[in-house]
Design a protein around this motif. Structure first.
Motif: not given
Length: 272
Positions: A142-158
């Protein structure tokens, strides 16, 4: 006119060859488990179910699929929850250097891969008594996947309108209530995309699981698949193809469910 026809023909041939390169391995995977003596080439199978019986006789095969569901599902849930909270905060709160922080997280997660950091990760897992546990695997991947997941989801949130959140805030909703009842329903396609991506990433992972898990009864399918070789290292194609087919079904089923539920669309600049 002739040049146009030749161009169309060349494009058609190129697309047909490309599709064949992707289709032939899938055709082999679908036919080899039912072949009494499969080879690396695709051919009409000599129909048998003995390969499935041999896999069922393996004491770790079916249990490894359950282990994969536990580890992949746990990591997917953890990544979705933490990434949603972090992406929402980074999207709504104007933090100085926010964009630089996001790109640094994504860059470092790509450059400093899990393979390069395996020794300190194993040392940390040992000190925390997380070796040979499902929780250890879930936390590490999960620690390895989190940075990319946050980057992608921020686009959805924006891409979600803030007017709904402002209306909820007027009626006294807390930030967590706004996130749960207003924002999350709007970004469900993004959450589903991250969940499938995280599950597929853990499902096909091998290194962390192989190093962190000592008990074969806790090993996922990706590790058990490694054992389906002869002592000389030759692949037993009948067993490998049969187990690979069974192992791929849960991920394919989840993908089809998410695709049917949310479809494929452009949302927030990311294709979901």
């Amino acid at each position: 006119m002739i040049r146009h026809t030749v161009g169309r023909l060349a494009a058609t041939v190129f697309i047909a060859v490309t599709l064949a390169l992707f289709a032939l391995p899938m055709l082999w995977l679908a036919s080899a488990p039912f072949d009494a003596s499969p080879t690396i080439t695709t051919s009409v199978p000599e129909f048998t179910l003995a390969n499935f019986a041999a896999i069922l006789d393996n004491p770790y095969a079916l249990g490894s699929i359950v282990n994969s569901i536990i580890q992949g599902g746990g990591a997917a849930v953890l990544v979705v929850v933490l990434a949603a909270l972090a992406a929402y905060a980074l999207s709504r709160v104007r933090v100085p250097g926010r964009d630089v922080l996001l790109y640094l997280l994504l860059l470092l997660s790509s450059v400093v891969t899990g393979t390069a950091a395996m020794v300190p990760i194993f040392e940390l897992a040992t000190r925390l008594n997380l070796v040979d546990t499902h929780l250890g695997v879930i936390l590490v991947v999960s620690g390895g996947l989190l940075p990319a997941a946050i980057f992608i989801l921020k686009d959805f949130m924006d891409a979600t309108p803030t007017s709904y959140e402002e209306s909820a805030r007027v009626f006294g909703a807390s930030p967590l209530q706004i996130l749960r009842h207003v924002t999350i329903p709007l970004v469900r396609p993004g959450l589903a995309t991250i969940a499938v991506w995280a599950l597929a990433g853990v499902w096909g992972g091998f290194l962390f699981q192989f190093i962190l898990l000592r008990d074969p009864e806790k090993a996922p399918g990706s590790v058990i698949l490694y054992t389906l070789y002869t002592e000389g290292g030759s692949p037993r194609l009948a067993l490998i193809s049969t187990f690979s087919l069974l192992y791929s079904l849960p991920v394919v089923a989840m993908y089809l469910f998410v695709s049917h539920r949310y479809g494929f669309r452009f949302h927030g600049g990311i294709k979901a």
